[in-house]
Enzyme design. Structure first.
Site, PDB file in Angstrom:
ATOM      1  N   CYS A  37      -1.590   5.850   9.018  1.00  0.00           N
ATOM      2  CA  CYS A  37      -1.880   4.575   8.345  1.00  0.00           C
ATOM      3  C   CYS A  37      -2.977   4.862   7.327  1.00  0.00           C
ATOM      4  O   CYS A  37      -2.921   5.869   6.638  1.00  0.00           O
ATOM      5  CB  CYS A  37      -2.282   3.503   9.366  1.00  0.00           C
ATOM      6  SG  CYS A  37      -3.714   3.970  10.367  1.00  0.00           S
ATOM      7  N   ARG A  91       0.833  -1.206   0.000  1.00  0.00           N
ATOM      8  CA  ARG A  91       0.000   0.000   0.000  1.00  0.00           C
ATOM      9  C   ARG A  91       0.867   1.255   0.000  1.00  0.00           C
ATOM     10  O   ARG A  91       0.567   2.226  -0.708  1.00  0.00           O
ATOM     11  CB  ARG A  91      -0.949   0.001   1.200  1.00  0.00           C
ATOM     12  CG  ARG A  91      -2.010  -1.093   1.142  1.00  0.00           C
ATOM     13  CD  ARG A  91      -2.985  -0.981   2.285  1.00  0.00           C
ATOM     14  NE  ARG A  91      -3.826   0.207   2.169  1.00  0.00           N
ATOM     15  CZ  ARG A  91      -4.574   0.686   3.140  1.00  0.00           C
ATOM     16  NH1 ARG A  91      -4.570   0.106   4.327  1.00  0.00           N
ATOM     17  NH2 ARG A  91      -5.318   1.759   2.946  1.00  0.00           N
TER      18      ARG A  91
END
Length: 277
Positions: A232, A176
């Site tokens: 995050c 990611r």
């Protein structure tokens, strides 16, 4: 100061501490509550990530924005939590969820709030006993003293990109971070200048938190800044990294609560997909 407590420690203190069950599953929002009802650590209350600890999702703020803090304060008061309580939180996801609760209580100025090492699984493995009894507590008069230095918003992050005194820490998986695979958010990549340290790296193979020395060595590979900004996808799994940084002895640590899901809502914010060799 340590922010981690062992099962043995909790067993010895169970009658004098407050336990918080924070089991929650992002893909199954009711599962954590159902598991709590099926069995939990004696005396534990259940607090829900989305119902109790996240605000309504809007155009900005990310997928798990901070709630209206008056509403969350009401949750704490209804649970009967007092300012001088010793609180230990647990989940069943290696601290991914419970760390957000611990951080929130620290943000409110609570002095003694910890996370159970190994979580619910460690408690079960120890054969420590469960209950289905849901405690009833008298409403408290809890007073919050918010710690503004613990939080970063979108503007603060934008001002600290490429700041030599700041390290921006991306807690997501490498795939990611690098923009190779983005299964959740609409844009892929990372905040420019960020370094990647997936939150799971603060745990050992047994799912326990690494030692202070191991954690300090882990983070020092990125440098020794005056301040860390941690993010995050939505400000949840960044929380274990925040606690681990505190555990490792770093004091100036901010959680970017909106995280990547907030950053990408502003088309003016730069996105990086390059990675260091």
């Amino acid at each position: 100061m340590t922010y981690i407590r062992s099962v043995n420690w909790v067993q010895g203190q169970l009658n004098s501490i407050r336990m918080v069950d924070f089991r929650f599953y992002l893909q199954h929002s009711d599962k954590g509550r159902l598991e709590y009802e099926e069995g939990h650590i004696p005396g534990a209350i259940h607090i829900d990530l989305e119902k109790d600890m996240s605000g309504a999702v809007g155009q900005t703020g990310g997928r798990h924005p901070l709630p209206n803090m008056k509403d969350f304060l009401n949750v704490i008061q209804e649970a009967g939590i007092q300012n001088n309580d010793i609180i230990v939180a647990y989940d069943n996801q290696n601290g991914a969820m419970a760390s957000r609760f611990v951080w929130m209580m620290m943000y409110m100025g609570h002095k003694e709030v910890y996370i159970l090492d190994g979580g619910f699984r460690a408690w079960e493995e120890k054969g420590s006993g469960l209950t289905t009894e849901i405690p009833v507590n008298n409403r408290s008069s809890y007073k919050a003293v918010y710690q503004s230095s613990m939080i970063a918003d979108q503007d603060y992050v934008a001002q600290h990109i490429y700041n030599d005194d700041t390290i921006i820490l991306d807690s997501r998986s490498y795939e990611r971070f690098a923009g190779i695979n983005e299964p959740i958010d609409q844009k892929a990549g990372h905040i420019p200048s960020a370094v990647n340290a997936e939150w799971t790296k603060v745990m050992n193979q047994a799912g326990r938190w690494k030692s202070k020395e191991e954690l300090r060595s882990h983070f020092l590979q990125f440098g020794k800044p005056k301040e860390w900004i941690v993010y995050c996808g939505s400000g949840v799994t960044a929380s274990p990294n925040v606690l681990a940084l505190y555990e490792a002895g770093f004091n100036q640590v901010r959680l970017y609560v909106g995280s990547w899901s907030d950053w990408i809502t502003n088309d003016k914010n730069p996105i990086d997909r390059s990675v260091s060799s």
